[in-house]
Design an enzyme around this catalytic site. Sequence first.
Site, PDB file in Angstrom:
ATOM      1  N   LYS A  36     -32.804  88.405  85.128  1.00 58.51           N
ATOM      2  CA  LYS A  36     -33.996  87.720  84.604  1.00 58.51           C
ATOM      3  C   LYS A  36     -33.866  86.201  84.546  1.00 58.51           C
ATOM      4  O   LYS A  36     -34.851  85.499  84.705  1.00 58.51           O
ATOM      5  CB  LYS A  36     -34.347  88.268  83.217  1.00 58.51           C
ATOM      6  CG  LYS A  36     -33.337  87.927  82.143  1.00 58.51           C
ATOM      7  CD  LYS A  36     -33.678  88.634  80.838  1.00 58.51           C
ATOM      8  CE  LYS A  36     -32.698  88.203  79.765  1.00 58.51           C
ATOM      9  NZ  LYS A  36     -32.685  89.115  78.625  1.00 58.51           N
ATOM     10  N   ARG A 129     -34.376  91.748  66.606  1.00 52.46           N
ATOM     11  CA  ARG A 129     -35.356  91.689  67.688  1.00 52.46           C
ATOM     12  C   ARG A 129     -35.844  93.130  67.864  1.00 52.46           C
ATOM     13  O   ARG A 129     -36.322  93.706  66.896  1.00 52.46           O
ATOM     14  CB  ARG A 129     -34.743  91.052  68.943  1.00 52.46           C
ATOM     15  CG  ARG A 129     -35.802  90.396  69.838  1.00 52.46           C
ATOM     16  CD  ARG A 129     -35.227  89.703  71.049  1.00 52.46           C
ATOM     17  NE  ARG A 129     -34.722  90.647  72.051  1.00 52.46           N
ATOM     18  CZ  ARG A 129     -34.185  90.293  73.212  1.00 52.46           C
ATOM     19  NH1 ARG A 129     -34.069  89.022  73.530  1.00 52.46           N
ATOM     20  NH2 ARG A 129     -33.764  91.195  74.071  1.00 52.46           N
TER      21      ARG A 129
HETATM   22  C1  LIG Z   1     -31.423  89.438  78.523  1.00 49.00           C
HETATM   23  C2  LIG Z   1     -30.956  90.747  78.067  1.00 49.00           C
HETATM   24  C3  LIG Z   1     -29.670  91.180  78.388  1.00 49.00           C
HETATM   25  C4  LIG Z   1     -28.681  90.315  79.139  1.00 49.00           C
HETATM   26  O1  LIG Z   1     -28.253  89.262  78.323  1.00 49.00           O
HETATM   27  P1  LIG Z   1     -27.112  88.231  78.791  1.00 49.00           P
HETATM   28  O2  LIG Z   1     -26.797  87.480  77.571  1.00 49.00           O
HETATM   29  O3  LIG Z   1     -27.699  87.413  79.875  1.00 49.00           O
HETATM   30  O4  LIG Z   1     -25.974  89.062  79.265  1.00 49.00           O
HETATM   31  C5  LIG Z   1     -29.298  92.445  77.962  1.00 49.00           C
HETATM   32  N1  LIG Z   1     -30.150  93.229  77.261  1.00 49.00           N
HETATM   33  C6  LIG Z   1     -31.401  92.847  76.936  1.00 49.00           C
HETATM   34  C7  LIG Z   1     -32.273  93.771  76.161  1.00 49.00           C
HETATM   35  C8  LIG Z   1     -31.850  91.594  77.321  1.00 49.00           C
HETATM   36  O5  LIG Z   1     -33.088  91.210  77.008  1.00 49.00           O
END
Ligand SMILES: *Cc1c(COP(=O)(O)O)cnc(C)c1O
Length: 354
Positions: A36, A129
């Site tokens: 992402k 969250r």
């Molecule tokens: C963005 C995200 C991740 C990945 O996070 P990083 O810190 O980039 O490894 C994993 N799980 C969820 C639910 C996320 O939104």
Amino acid sequence: MRYPALIIDRQKLVENTQAITWLCRDAGIGFCAVTKAVCAHPEIARAFLEGGATSLADSRIENLIRLSAFPVPKLLLRIPMPSEADDVVRFADISLNSEWTTLERLSEAAVRLGRIHGVILMVELGDLREGVPLDQAVDLAGRTLRLPGLKLQGVGTNLNCYGGVIPDEHNLSELVVIARQIEAAYRIRLEIVSGGNSGSVYLAASGRMPAGINHLRLGEVLLLGRETSFRKQYPGLHTDAFTFRAEIIELKWKPSLPIGQVRQNAFGRKPHVHDRGLMLRAIVACGRQDILYDLITPRERGIKLVGASSDHLILDVTHSEHPLAVGDTVDFSLAYGALVAASTSEYVHKVFVN
Ligand SMILES: *Cc1c(COP(=O)(O)O)cnc(C)c1O
């Protein structure tokens, strides 16, 4: 090269993924590679898969659609909007969920489209969250099991992101307990117990991951080479796979204090400036539309950030190690938020090297 540019060293991303693949394998953990932060750029997804990742994940369905050509399982990270249920079932193999209404919509869509959609129930462990409260997780799992078209594949949690709560043996053990309770209550096996994001890597690296956690969702550690709970770097990880490069369009000696009546800048804020006398100021052609300027760092130590408006980034180059001229370029390192902004800006040219 056209500027501003986000220069991406693909080979370093492959090597980062290899290092993390080995680290996770040693800890008995699988992971999905999260795209992402780079808008699911296909070249970067390819680097992740070359490095050993076996599945891809993104927070947006548009990005998973962009990745549909890759023949690996895809996971939707952001709990779905009910209105996008059809696309989620079509383009994601698994989604993270915490809402009954949405699960019902996914079930209807899966039945209508003749598919089986995988579900990981998100459990709230304190970061505040997404996630169901601990005491409602077993019940929601039971109700999910009765929905046609869905397959309950596991439970997961997300920490670090909003509240800044770090994953540890205590909170992740609670997730394992919930998984075992669900298995006992409904006589099933859950394939996945997903213990978080890049912030959980330190537990795997130090052999402290609670037994039972068998999955992580990793983005930042692959892209920027650092785990995110303590910002530690592990052997074999590169922190400089990305470089932001912008071109100098003005270079002049000017005072550090604005001259005249100071009210507010283009963003409605009153600037706070210290008088440091005359300085050699460079304007590089990029701005807040492209980058979060407080999350980039000039690679050259003598160059300091002064500020930015939408399309202009001002630097203090009085003490730069090399003499600079209009038309020269300046390189910056990016923190996560800046990488997201640069990836999202259409004005930033993405250039792959290696
Ligand atoms: C963005 C995200 C991740 C990945 O996070 P990083 O810190 O980039 O490894 C994993 N799980 C969820 C639910 C996320 O939104």
